[in-house]
Design a protein around this motif. Structure first.
Motif, PDB file in Angstrom:
ATOM      1  N   ASP A  35      -7.603  -0.610  -6.046  1.00  0.00           N
ATOM      2  CA  ASP A  35      -8.876  -0.172  -5.468  1.00  0.00           C
ATOM      3  C   ASP A  35      -9.555  -1.358  -4.794  1.00  0.00           C
ATOM      4  N   ASN A  36     -10.790  -1.160  -4.332  1.00  0.00           N
ATOM      5  CA  ASN A  36     -11.487  -2.208  -3.587  1.00  0.00           C
ATOM      6  C   ASN A  36     -12.001  -3.333  -4.473  1.00  0.00           C
ATOM      7  N   SER A  37     -11.801  -3.196  -5.786  1.00  0.00           N
ATOM      8  CA  SER A  37     -12.186  -4.265  -6.720  1.00  0.00           C
ATOM      9  C   SER A  37     -10.977  -5.006  -7.268  1.00  0.00           C
ATOM     10  N   SER A  38      -9.819  -4.765  -6.657  1.00  0.00           N
ATOM     11  CA  SER A  38      -8.561  -5.388  -7.084  1.00  0.00           C
ATOM     12  C   SER A  38      -8.171  -4.998  -8.511  1.00  0.00           C
ATOM     13  N   ASP A  64       0.849  -1.193   0.000  1.00  0.00           N
ATOM     14  CA  ASP A  64       0.000   0.000   0.000  1.00  0.00           C
ATOM     15  C   ASP A  64       0.886   1.246   0.000  1.00  0.00           C
ATOM     16  N   ASP A  84      -3.983   4.012   1.585  1.00  0.00           N
ATOM     17  CA  ASP A  84      -5.439   4.161   1.483  1.00  0.00           C
ATOM     18  C   ASP A  84      -6.157   2.851   1.795  1.00  0.00           C
ATOM     19  N   GLY A  85      -5.398   1.838   2.216  1.00  0.00           N
ATOM     20  CA  GLY A  85      -6.002   0.569   2.582  1.00  0.00           C
ATOM     21  C   GLY A  85      -6.036  -0.459   1.469  1.00  0.00           C
ATOM     22  N   PHE A  86      -5.563  -0.102   0.259  1.00  0.00           N
ATOM     23  CA  PHE A  86      -5.575  -1.018  -0.872  1.00  0.00           C
ATOM     24  C   PHE A  86      -4.156  -1.272  -1.365  1.00  0.00           C
ATOM     25  N   SER A  87      -3.884  -2.513  -1.768  1.00  0.00           N
ATOM     26  CA  SER A  87      -2.567  -2.862  -2.282  1.00  0.00           C
ATOM     27  C   SER A  87      -2.322  -2.215  -3.638  1.00  0.00           C
TER      28      SER A  87
END
Length: 255
Positions: free
Chosen positions: A144-147, A117, A121-124
């Motif tokens: 993002d949260n959808s990879s 990260d 922001d919490g996403f790789s």
């Protein structure tokens, strides 16, 4: 210019084919540039031009009383495709702008891939660098949260021809550090500290360490910056060259 509006009009540029001297006509507006057509001329002449939107005829006015009509050339699909690619570049929609795909770099033995990260922001995210002697590219993709991964920056990994090469990329509390070393001997190492916030990437510090075995000391030099890596590589090089180094020497303890 249309109706005295400087934000919209036509642009006529000279170009060449194997057989003819030609002009390419473009229509521009505030937000776009579009190809209109290619026009043949016996030879290039100086002057102003006009375009009749009804007849689609182009005229070059070499004098107040003399004008030359240009003949439009029909073009095949391949030619239009090439022109459309050029227009994308001119409109700022080049591959590096938004369309670089991460897939060409994954599972490619010419590239080093690190996943962590970057911007907290919490996403790789993905940092992709050319491997030693494979180039100087460094590309950043934010997850993002959808990879999914969005391309945000292409810059340098600070490898040098005949000099230090990229060795590692490590996570830091506010971004990451690029580590370069002299490949044949471990006498020279440089760390490039980059901070990140959202899609901003700032070079904050270069820490260079070299060892003089003749004189028995290690020299550490530090340069501090606040350089936005979205600026040009030429600007980056000039900034590094002009920034003063603060150097210290640490001598080996005598036995």
């Amino acid at each position: 210019m249309k109706d005295n509006d400087p934000s919209e009009g036509y642009l006529l540029l000279p170009s060449f084919t194997e057989q003819f001297s030609t002009y390419s006509l473009y229509h521009f507006s505030k937000d776009a540039l579009n190809f209109t057509g290619t026009y043949e001329v016996p030879e290039f002449v100086k002057g102003t031009f006009s375009f009749d939107e009804n007849s689609k005829n182009v005229y070059i006015h070499s004098s107040p009383s003399k004008k030359l009509k240009l003949n439009k050339i029909e073009q095949n699909q391949d030619e239009f495709n090439n022109i459309n690619e050029d227009i994308k570049l001119l409109n700022g929609k080049a591959e590096e702008k938004n369309a670089i795909s991460i897939s060409k770099y994954l599972n490619n033995n010419q590239y080093l891939v690190k996943t962590f990260d970057i911007n907290k922001d919490g996403f790789s995210d993905k940092i992709i660098s050319s491997k030693p002697y494979e180039g100087e590219d460094l590309l950043l993709f934010l997850g993002d949260n959808s990879s999914n991964y969005k391309f945000v920056l292409k810059t340098t990994n600070f490898s040098q021809d005949g000099g230090n090469q990229i060795s590692d990329i490590k996570q830091t509390k506010d971004g990451f550090v690029l580590v370069t070393v002299f490949p044949d001997r471990g006498d020279s190492r440089s760390n490039y500290y980059i901070s990140s916030s959202n899609e901003s990437f700032i070079l904050k510090k270069i820490e260079q360490e070299s060892y003089s075995w003749q004189d028995g000391y290690t020299e550490t030099c530090i340069q501090n910056f606040n350089f936005d890596l979205k600026n040009t590589l030429e600007s980056l090089s000039n900034t590094i060259a002009k920034t003063k180094s603060d150097c210290t020497k640490k001598f080996d303890k005598k036995k």
